[in-house]
Design a protein around this motif. Structure first.
Motif, mmCIF file in Angstrom:
data_model
loop_
_atom_site.group_PDB
_atom_site.id
_atom_site.type_symbol
_atom_site.label_atom_id
_atom_site.label_comp_id
_atom_site.label_asym_id
_atom_site.label_seq_id
_atom_site.Cartn_x
_atom_site.Cartn_y
_atom_site.Cartn_z
ATOM 1 N N LEU A 247 0.841 -1.200 0.000
ATOM 2 C CA LEU A 247 0.000 0.000 0.000
ATOM 3 C C LEU A 247 0.876 1.250 0.000
ATOM 4 C CD1 LEU A 247 -2.660 -1.023 2.695
ATOM 5 C CD2 LEU A 247 -2.927 -1.112 0.217
ATOM 6 N N LYS A 248 1.950 1.193 0.759
ATOM 7 C CA LYS A 248 2.820 2.361 0.896
ATOM 8 C C LYS A 248 3.711 2.580 -0.333
ATOM 9 C CE LYS A 248 2.929 2.737 5.927
ATOM 10 N NZ LYS A 248 3.763 2.778 7.143
ATOM 11 N N GLU A 249 3.708 1.625 -1.258
ATOM 12 C CA GLU A 249 4.410 1.847 -2.522
ATOM 13 C C GLU A 249 3.718 2.922 -3.343
ATOM 14 O OE1 GLU A 249 4.685 -1.869 -4.554
ATOM 15 O OE2 GLU A 249 6.116 -2.743 -3.130
ATOM 16 N N VAL A 250 2.414 3.087 -3.122
ATOM 17 C CA VAL A 250 1.641 4.087 -3.865
ATOM 18 C C VAL A 250 1.873 5.479 -3.295
ATOM 19 C CG1 VAL A 250 -0.683 4.792 -4.602
ATOM 20 C CG2 VAL A 250 -0.121 2.364 -4.389
ATOM 21 N N LYS A 251 1.808 5.598 -1.964
ATOM 22 C CA LYS A 251 2.017 6.873 -1.290
ATOM 23 C C LYS A 251 2.233 6.605 0.197
ATOM 24 C CE LYS A 251 -1.759 9.365 -0.329
ATOM 25 N NZ LYS A 251 -3.064 10.064 -0.423
ATOM 26 N N PRO A 252 2.844 7.528 0.921
ATOM 27 C CA PRO A 252 2.950 7.351 2.377
ATOM 28 C C PRO A 252 1.558 7.322 3.009
ATOM 29 C CG PRO A 252 4.420 9.085 1.603
ATOM 30 C CD PRO A 252 3.506 8.756 0.457
ATOM 31 N N LEU A 253 1.375 6.471 4.002
ATOM 32 C CA LEU A 253 0.061 6.306 4.636
ATOM 33 C C LEU A 253 0.183 6.387 6.156
ATOM 34 C CD1 LEU A 253 -1.356 3.299 2.579
ATOM 35 C CD2 LEU A 253 -1.893 5.715 2.255
ATOM 36 N N PHE A 254 -0.926 6.780 6.781
ATOM 37 C CA PHE A 254 -1.032 6.799 8.237
ATOM 38 C C PHE A 254 -1.829 5.570 8.642
ATOM 39 C CE2 PHE A 254 -3.209 8.025 12.194
ATOM 40 C CZ PHE A 254 -2.135 8.460 12.951
ATOM 41 N N MET A 255 -1.226 4.693 9.452
ATOM 42 C CA MET A 255 -1.854 3.433 9.812
ATOM 43 C C MET A 255 -2.130 3.382 11.315
ATOM 44 S SD MET A 255 -2.144 1.919 6.865
ATOM 45 C CE MET A 255 -2.695 0.293 7.422
ATOM 46 N N LEU A 256 -3.415 3.285 11.645
ATOM 47 C CA LEU A 256 -3.881 3.202 13.029
ATOM 48 C C LEU A 256 -4.470 1.823 13.268
ATOM 49 C CD1 LEU A 256 -5.026 4.177 15.798
ATOM 50 C CD2 LEU A 256 -6.900 5.252 14.520
ATOM 51 N N MET A 257 -4.041 1.163 14.336
ATOM 52 C CA MET A 257 -4.576 -0.165 14.644
ATOM 53 C C MET A 257 -5.460 -0.120 15.880
ATOM 54 S SD MET A 257 -1.240 -2.084 16.268
ATOM 55 C CE MET A 257 -0.213 -1.333 17.523
ATOM 56 N N GLU A 258 -6.584 -0.823 15.820
ATOM 57 C CA GLU A 258 -7.380 -1.010 17.020
ATOM 58 C C GLU A 258 -6.739 -2.167 17.792
ATOM 59 O OE1 GLU A 258 -11.890 -1.861 18.698
ATOM 60 O OE2 GLU A 258 -11.299 -2.609 16.738
ATOM 61 N N SER A 259 -5.664 -1.841 18.467
ATOM 62 C CA SER A 259 -4.890 -2.835 19.203
ATOM 63 C C SER A 259 -3.847 -2.098 20.029
ATOM 64 C CB SER A 259 -4.191 -3.795 18.239
ATOM 65 O OG SER A 259 -3.345 -4.691 18.939
ATOM 66 N N SER A 260 -3.308 -2.792 21.008
ATOM 67 C CA SER A 260 -2.187 -2.245 21.775
ATOM 68 C C SER A 260 -1.025 -3.229 21.783
ATOM 69 C CB SER A 260 -2.627 -1.931 23.208
ATOM 70 O OG SER A 260 -3.166 -3.081 23.830
ATOM 71 N N LYS A 261 -0.998 -4.135 20.789
ATOM 72 C CA LYS A 261 0.054 -5.147 20.717
ATOM 73 C C LYS A 261 1.355 -4.527 20.213
ATOM 74 C CE LYS A 261 -2.813 -8.535 21.774
ATOM 75 N NZ LYS A 261 -2.812 -9.147 23.096
ATOM 76 N N ALA A 262 2.418 -4.697 20.981
ATOM 77 C CA ALA A 262 3.712 -4.096 20.628
ATOM 78 C C ALA A 262 4.240 -4.620 19.300
ATOM 79 C CB ALA A 262 4.729 -4.358 21.742
ATOM 80 N N TYR A 263 3.974 -5.898 18.991
ATOM 81 C CA TYR A 263 4.550 -6.490 17.788
ATOM 82 C C TYR A 263 3.937 -5.933 16.503
ATOM 83 C CZ TYR A 263 0.395 -9.562 18.044
ATOM 84 O OH TYR A 263 -0.879 -10.045 18.115
ATOM 85 N N LEU A 264 2.810 -5.224 16.609
ATOM 86 C CA LEU A 264 2.179 -4.669 15.417
ATOM 87 C C LEU A 264 2.714 -3.292 15.042
ATOM 88 C CD1 LEU A 264 -1.533 -5.810 15.787
ATOM 89 C CD2 LEU A 264 0.123 -6.540 14.074
ATOM 90 N N PHE A 265 3.599 -2.749 15.880
ATOM 91 C CA PHE A 265 4.313 -1.540 15.463
ATOM 92 C C PHE A 265 5.420 -2.018 14.505
ATOM 93 C CE2 PHE A 265 2.441 0.114 19.469
ATOM 94 C CZ PHE A 265 1.885 1.277 18.975
ATOM 95 N N ASN A 266 6.645 -1.813 14.805
ATOM 96 C CA ASN A 266 7.753 -2.381 14.026
ATOM 97 C C ASN A 266 7.623 -2.160 12.516
ATOM 98 O OD1 ASN A 266 8.937 -3.441 16.392
ATOM 99 N ND2 ASN A 266 7.588 -5.214 16.310
ATOM 100 N N GLY A 267 7.337 -0.913 12.128
ATOM 101 C CA GLY A 267 7.266 -0.583 10.707
ATOM 102 C C GLY A 267 5.949 -0.898 10.051
ATOM 103 N N LEU A 268 4.983 -1.445 10.807
ATOM 104 C CA LEU A 268 3.667 -1.745 10.244
ATOM 105 C C LEU A 268 2.687 -0.620 10.566
ATOM 106 C CD1 LEU A 268 3.450 -5.560 11.078
ATOM 107 C CD2 LEU A 268 3.962 -4.493 8.865
ATOM 108 N N PHE A 269 2.278 -0.548 11.825
ATOM 109 C CA PHE A 269 1.324 0.488 12.234
ATOM 110 C C PHE A 269 2.053 1.639 12.914
ATOM 111 C CE2 PHE A 269 -1.363 -3.207 11.726
ATOM 112 C CZ PHE A 269 -2.488 -2.681 11.104
ATOM 113 N N ASP A 270 1.558 2.838 12.649
ATOM 114 C CA ASP A 270 2.132 4.031 13.268
ATOM 115 C C ASP A 270 1.598 4.233 14.675
ATOM 116 O OD1 ASP A 270 3.580 5.127 10.898
ATOM 117 O OD2 ASP A 270 1.552 5.158 10.063
ATOM 118 N N MET A 271 0.320 3.896 14.867
ATOM 119 C CA MET A 271 -0.323 4.239 16.129
ATOM 120 C C MET A 271 -1.247 3.128 16.605
ATOM 121 S SD MET A 271 -2.258 7.788 17.120
ATOM 122 C CE MET A 271 -3.686 7.585 16.087
ATOM 123 N N GLY A 272 -1.287 2.953 17.938
ATOM 124 C CA GLY A 272 -2.177 1.986 18.551
ATOM 125 C C GLY A 272 -3.162 2.671 19.488
ATOM 126 N N TYR A 273 -4.111 1.899 19.976
ATOM 127 C CA TYR A 273 -5.129 2.394 20.905
ATOM 128 C C TYR A 273 -4.562 2.463 22.320
ATOM 129 C CZ TYR A 273 -9.619 2.383 18.353
ATOM 130 O OH TYR A 273 -10.680 2.688 17.531
#
Length: 477
Positions: A247-273
């Motif tokens: 998805l980010k090959e098209v343009k930079p994106l802001f990714m918010l996850m409905e989660s607080s799992k640390a492993y979902l950051f790491n270059g995937l999601f920018d922000m958690g709940y």
């Protein structure tokens, strides 16, 4: 005479064209050039969660878009739109326990519109909200006002009308009889109660490509700026590792996850709940927890997560409002105090539809239930806090946040005091987080301005202060 008339017509046309050009130029000046999503824009953003259905009498994109300049006054930089896709008709929810099939009166049945989160088509627009052109106009209006638009994405399940159920049953979880199921508790095998949706199955990875393509459609065709991903940790991490980079090959994106799992950051999601902080605020408001618990939370949080992990801070959202009650039900007289805290603490604050208008009622989740839009106490509060968040580096809360330093008080179980500082800017939050008056000293010195009132405040060592229940200060240099 003919020449005179022609000359006059030509002159009028010339002036008219000139005026039109001026008007075009004026419009161009009003519209902001929106820079791509970046780490820098995340530092001082405010997020607004838009419940389009219930925002206005019309419940449409066009009605909402008219108010985007009002949201700009609140410092909003990211618009999170609750799902905009068609809602499945089959098994549509009427209440938490009943589906529309359980409602016998046809007229009564008509009012139940179902859950936004029971999607029947990922690449279509819910006709109740407007047309594709209306949506594009909303995105353009947001961009022209310096706001990014993120869509609510429900990757864990679809509605029962989705064509994949008949065309690609291999995409879904099935029971022992081979029937597609709603989401089940993996430990008990029993339904979670989300009977209006069919549970997608990522086990074979056959779903990865089509789901990624559905998301890609909105980035490529509608220029959206990212996604808020529903129950993100219920979807395999491998899918996000596959999809997000593409998805980010098209343009930079802001990714918010409905989660607080640390492993979902790491270059995937920018922000958690920020669920832990949110629940702690509710408990402190009810007298079940104290500021000592807040300090323990901060210490634990700092050991479990990286500094660049961003958190969404909130006193309400669509789930909390509908199922747990408004911020006034959960936090009472402390609601404004905690709202201010969501701006001053590290992270990005969220305003949910109606909070800016002091709306104090649970919104019905499965039917039209309009908010009232009348400015009262909270609009100017959010306006001031938003301006401070946007402009003061001491409130930076992104991947390179301002420092957070706890300030010792003589009543540390009752009074929360901390300092944020970055690039020579400083802001201090001091609050009595109890329902009783508190007298205390705070270990910091200097001359400040109380940002919310404009009053001058001088802090000296050993100086005593008396705060009323839930009184707070936002102090700036």
């Amino acid at each position: 005479m003919k020449k005179t008339i022609l000359l006059a017509v030509g002159l009028i046309t010339f002036i008219s064209c000139k005026d039109d050009k001026k008007q075009e130029e004026k419009t161009e000046v009003v519209a902001e050039t929106l820079a791509p999503v970046s780490d820098a824009m995340m530092e001082n953003s405010v997020i607004y969660e838009a419940n389009i259905r219930n925002y206005s009498p019309e419940g449409t994109f066009n009605a909402f878009a008219k108010d985007i300049p009002e949201l700009k006054k609140l410092g909003v930089k990211v618009l999170w739109l609750m799902p905009i896709y068609p809602v499945s008709l089959k098994n549509r929810k009427a209440t938490g326990d009943l589906s529309v099939e359980d409602i016998k009166d046809p007229k009564e049945r008509e009012k139940y519109l179902g859950s936004y989160y029971a999607t029947s088509d990922y690449t279509a627009i819910n006709p109740d909200l407007g047309t594709e052109a209306d949506f594009q106009k909303l995105v353009k209006t947001a961009h022209d006002n310096g706001m990014y638009v993120i869509l609510d994405w429900v990757a864990n399940h679809t509605g029962w009308d989705h064509k994949w159920i008949t065309e690609h049953p291999e995409y879904y979880h099935k029971n022992a009889k081979g029937e597609v199921t709603d989401p089940l508790n993996p430990e008990t095998g029993k339904s979670w109660g989300w009977t209006d949706v069919a549970h997608l199955d990522y086990t074979s990875k056959v779903l990865y490509e089509p789901m990624k393509n559905e998301m890609l459609y909105w980035v490529k065709e509608h220029n959206v700026d990212g996604f808020r991903c529903d129950v993100a940790d219920n979807v395999p991490t491998e899918f996000w590792q596959f999809a997000i980079p593409k998805l980010k090959e098209v343009k930079p994106l802001f990714m918010l996850m409905e989660s607080s799992k640390a492993y979902l950051f790491n270059g995937l999601f920018d922000m958690g709940y920020g669920w832990d902080a949110h629940h702690l605020m509710n408990d402190i408001a009810k007298g079940k927890k104290t500021v000592k618990d807040w300090d323990a939370y901060v210490a634990k949080h700092n050991t479990e997560y990286k500094k660049q992990d961003i958190w969404m801070n909130f006193t309400s959202n669509h789930d909390e409002n509908a199922w747990q009650g408004t911020e006034y039900e959960r936090q009472g007289d402390a609601a404004e105090t905690f709202a201010a805290l969501t701006y001053l603490m590290p992270g990005i604050p969220l305003v949910y539809t109606g909070q800016e208008y002091d709306f104090n009622r649970r919104l019905k989740f499965f039917e039209k239930d309009e908010i009232t839009r009348q400015k009262g106490k909270m609009f100017p509060v959010y306006e001031k806090l938003g301006a401070l968040k946007n402009t003061n580096a001491a409130l930076n809360g992104g991947k390179n946040p301002a420092d957070y330093k706890r300030l010792t008080t003589s009543a540390d179980a009752s009074v929360l005091a901390f300092e944020r500082a970055k690039d020579g800017s400083k802001a201090v939050y001091v609050a009595n987080l109890t329902n009783k008056p508190q007298t205390f000293t705070v270990e910091t010195e200097g001359d400040f301005s109380n940002y919310m009132t404009g009053e001058k405040v001088s802090l000296a060592k050993g100086q005593k202060f008396g705060f009323k229940p839930w009184e707070y200060w936002v102090l700036v240099k």
